[in-house]
Design a protein around this motif. Structure first.
Motif, PDB file in Angstrom:
ATOM      1  N   PRO A 122      74.842 100.695  75.510  1.00  0.00           N
ATOM      2  CA  PRO A 122      74.444 100.734  74.109  1.00  0.00           C
ATOM      3  C   PRO A 122      73.005 100.207  74.029  1.00  0.00           C
ATOM      4  O   PRO A 122      72.675  99.185  74.628  1.00  0.00           O
ATOM      5  N   LEU A 123      72.145 100.927  73.302  1.00  0.00           N
ATOM      6  CA  LEU A 123      70.718 100.680  73.393  1.00  0.00           C
ATOM      7  C   LEU A 123      70.015 100.856  72.062  1.00  0.00           C
ATOM      8  O   LEU A 123      70.185 101.886  71.397  1.00  0.00           O
ATOM      9  N   TYR A 124      69.239  99.851  71.677  1.00  0.00           N
ATOM     10  CA  TYR A 124      68.266 100.008  70.607  1.00  0.00           C
ATOM     11  C   TYR A 124      66.931 100.273  71.299  1.00  0.00           C
ATOM     12  O   TYR A 124      66.542  99.540  72.208  1.00  0.00           O
ATOM     13  N   HIS A 125      66.250 101.329  70.890  1.00  0.00           N
ATOM     14  CA  HIS A 125      64.932 101.630  71.459  1.00  0.00           C
ATOM     15  C   HIS A 125      63.996 102.006  70.313  1.00  0.00           C
ATOM     16  O   HIS A 125      64.310 102.896  69.526  1.00  0.00           O
ATOM     17  N   PRO A 126      62.859 101.338  70.208  1.00  0.00           N
ATOM     18  CA  PRO A 126      61.985 101.549  69.058  1.00  0.00           C
ATOM     19  C   PRO A 126      61.510 102.991  68.874  1.00  0.00           C
ATOM     20  O   PRO A 126      61.267 103.408  67.747  1.00  0.00           O
ATOM     21  N   THR A 127      61.389 103.761  69.934  1.00  0.00           N
ATOM     22  CA  THR A 127      60.935 105.149  69.765  1.00  0.00           C
ATOM     23  C   THR A 127      62.075 106.152  69.642  1.00  0.00           C
ATOM     24  O   THR A 127      61.846 107.283  69.235  1.00  0.00           O
ATOM     25  N   LEU A 128      63.302 105.771  69.983  1.00  0.00           N
ATOM     26  CA  LEU A 128      64.436 106.698  69.915  1.00  0.00           C
ATOM     27  C   LEU A 128      65.383 106.408  68.762  1.00  0.00           C
ATOM     28  O   LEU A 128      65.997 107.318  68.216  1.00  0.00           O
ATOM     29  N   SER A 129      65.528 105.139  68.394  1.00  0.00           N
ATOM     30  CA  SER A 129      66.464 104.761  67.336  1.00  0.00           C
ATOM     31  C   SER A 129      65.950 105.253  65.991  1.00  0.00           C
ATOM     32  O   SER A 129      64.751 105.422  65.776  1.00  0.00           O
TER      33      SER A 129
END
Length: 134
Positions: A122-129
Protein backbone atom coordinates in the motif's frame (compact mmCIF):
# COMPACT_ATOMS: atom_id res chain seq x y z
CA UNK A 1 9.54 3.01 -36.94
CA UNK A 2 8.17 5.59 -34.50
CA UNK A 3 7.17 4.43 -31.04
CA UNK A 4 3.38 4.57 -30.48
CA UNK A 5 1.79 6.85 -27.88
CA UNK A 6 2.77 6.01 -24.29
CA UNK A 7 0.91 3.30 -22.41
CA UNK A 8 -1.83 4.54 -20.10
CA UNK A 9 -0.33 2.90 -17.00
CA UNK A 10 -0.20 -0.66 -15.75
CA UNK A 11 -3.59 -1.66 -14.42
CA UNK A 12 -3.77 -5.43 -14.85
CA UNK A 13 -1.95 -8.14 -12.91
CA UNK A 14 -2.66 -11.85 -13.29
CA UNK A 15 -1.72 -14.16 -10.43
CA UNK A 16 -1.85 -17.94 -10.36
CA UNK A 17 -2.54 -19.06 -6.79
CA UNK A 18 -2.80 -22.32 -4.86
CA UNK A 19 -5.05 -20.79 -2.17
CA UNK A 20 -7.69 -19.58 -4.62
CA UNK A 21 -10.65 -19.09 -2.26
CA UNK A 22 -8.49 -17.56 0.49
CA UNK A 23 -6.94 -15.10 -1.98
CA UNK A 24 -10.33 -14.13 -3.42
CA UNK A 25 -11.59 -13.49 0.13
CA UNK A 26 -8.47 -11.46 1.01
CA UNK A 27 -8.73 -9.20 -2.03
CA UNK A 28 -12.49 -8.68 -1.64
CA UNK A 29 -12.98 -8.66 2.14
CA UNK A 30 -9.69 -7.09 3.26
CA UNK A 31 -8.57 -5.05 0.23
CA UNK A 32 -12.12 -4.00 -0.72
CA UNK A 33 -11.93 -5.07 -4.35
CA UNK A 34 -15.11 -6.06 -6.17
CA UNK A 35 -15.66 -9.09 -8.35
CA UNK A 36 -15.71 -7.77 -11.89
CA UNK A 37 -16.38 -11.16 -13.46
CA UNK A 38 -16.12 -14.84 -12.61
CA UNK A 39 -15.00 -16.43 -15.85
CA UNK A 40 -15.40 -19.88 -14.33
CA UNK A 41 -14.78 -21.69 -11.02
CA UNK A 42 -11.02 -21.39 -11.56
CA UNK A 43 -10.70 -17.78 -12.74
CA UNK A 44 -11.97 -14.51 -11.23
CA UNK A 45 -11.37 -10.88 -12.21
CA UNK A 46 -11.36 -8.27 -9.43
CA UNK A 47 -11.24 -4.47 -9.52
CA UNK A 48 -10.75 -1.41 -7.32
CA UNK A 49 -12.46 0.66 -10.00
CA UNK A 50 -9.57 1.55 -12.30
CA UNK A 51 -7.57 -1.68 -12.36
CA UNK A 52 -7.93 -5.40 -12.92
CA UNK A 53 -6.53 -8.27 -10.86
CA UNK A 54 -6.95 -11.76 -12.24
CA UNK A 55 -6.75 -14.74 -9.88
CA UNK A 56 -6.38 -18.15 -11.49
CA UNK A 57 -6.42 -21.47 -9.66
CA UNK A 58 -2.88 -22.90 -9.87
CA UNK A 59 -3.83 -26.45 -10.84
CA UNK A 60 -5.89 -25.32 -13.84
CA UNK A 61 -4.00 -22.26 -15.07
CA UNK A 62 -0.93 -22.37 -17.25
CA UNK A 63 1.96 -20.55 -15.56
CA UNK A 64 3.40 -18.27 -18.21
CA UNK A 65 6.41 -16.76 -16.48
CA UNK A 66 9.17 -18.45 -14.49
CA UNK A 67 10.16 -15.07 -13.01
CA UNK A 68 8.98 -14.13 -9.52
CA UNK A 69 7.40 -10.81 -8.70
CA UNK A 70 9.03 -9.03 -5.76
CA UNK A 71 5.90 -7.05 -4.84
CA UNK A 72 3.09 -4.96 -6.31
CA UNK A 73 1.45 -1.82 -5.04
CA UNK A 74 -1.96 -0.36 -4.33
CA UNK A 75 -2.10 3.44 -4.45
CA UNK A 76 -3.89 5.44 -1.73
CA UNK A 77 -4.73 9.15 -1.87
CA UNK A 78 -3.08 10.40 1.33
CA UNK A 79 -0.67 9.51 4.09
CA UNK A 80 -3.64 9.37 6.48
CA UNK A 81 -5.39 6.81 4.23
CA UNK A 82 -2.19 4.77 4.29
CA UNK A 83 -2.18 4.83 8.10
CA UNK A 84 -5.86 3.88 8.15
CA UNK A 85 -5.11 0.86 5.91
CA UNK A 86 -2.24 -0.17 8.16
CA UNK A 87 -4.45 -0.06 11.27
CA UNK A 88 -7.29 -1.92 9.48
CA UNK A 89 -5.00 -4.69 8.24
CA UNK A 90 -3.37 -5.05 11.65
CA UNK A 91 -6.82 -5.42 13.24
CA UNK A 92 -7.79 -8.04 10.62
CA UNK A 93 -4.68 -10.12 11.32
CA UNK A 94 -3.02 -9.53 7.95
CA UNK A 95 0.69 -10.42 7.96
CA UNK A 96 2.45 -7.04 8.11
CA UNK A 97 6.10 -6.96 7.10
CA UNK A 98 6.93 -3.43 8.27
CA UNK A 99 5.32 -0.21 9.50
CA UNK A 100 4.43 2.83 7.40
CA UNK A 101 7.63 4.64 6.52
CA UNK A 102 8.70 7.58 4.37
CA UNK A 103 10.73 7.32 1.17
CA UNK A 104 13.26 9.86 -0.11
CA UNK A 105 10.91 10.87 -2.97
CA UNK A 106 8.08 11.94 -0.63
CA UNK A 107 6.24 8.63 -0.85
CA UNK A 108 5.13 6.62 2.18
CA UNK A 109 4.32 2.91 2.29
CA UNK A 110 4.29 -0.38 4.17
CA UNK A 111 4.34 -4.02 3.07
CA UNK A 112 2.07 -6.98 3.83
CA UNK A 113 1.34 -10.48 2.50
CA UNK A 114 -1.74 -12.03 0.95
CA UNK A 115 -2.71 -15.62 1.87
CA UNK A 116 -0.54 -17.00 -0.95
CA UNK A 117 2.52 -15.08 0.26
CA UNK A 118 2.62 -12.31 -2.37
CA UNK A 119 3.99 -9.05 -1.01
CA UNK A 120 1.71 -6.03 -1.44
CA UNK A 121 2.76 -2.44 -0.93
CA UNK A 122 0.00 0.00 0.00
CA UNK A 123 1.56 3.26 -1.15
CA UNK A 124 1.01 6.99 -1.04
CA UNK A 125 3.02 8.64 -3.81
CA UNK A 126 2.86 12.38 -4.46
CA UNK A 127 2.87 12.02 -8.26
CA UNK A 128 0.54 8.99 -8.50
CA UNK A 129 -1.98 9.47 -5.67
CA UNK A 130 -5.20 11.41 -6.29
CA UNK A 131 -5.01 10.94 -10.07
CA UNK A 132 -8.31 10.51 -11.85
CA UNK A 133 -7.77 7.79 -14.40
CA UNK A 134 -11.27 7.50 -15.85
Amino acid sequence: MKRPSPFNGMRHIALVVEKFEECEAFYTEIMGMEVLRKANEHLVYLTSGNDNLSLGRAKTQRICSPISVDHFGFIVNSKQELQDWYEFMRAKGVTLLDEPHDHSDGARSFHCRDPEGHVLQPLYHPTLSCQTLF
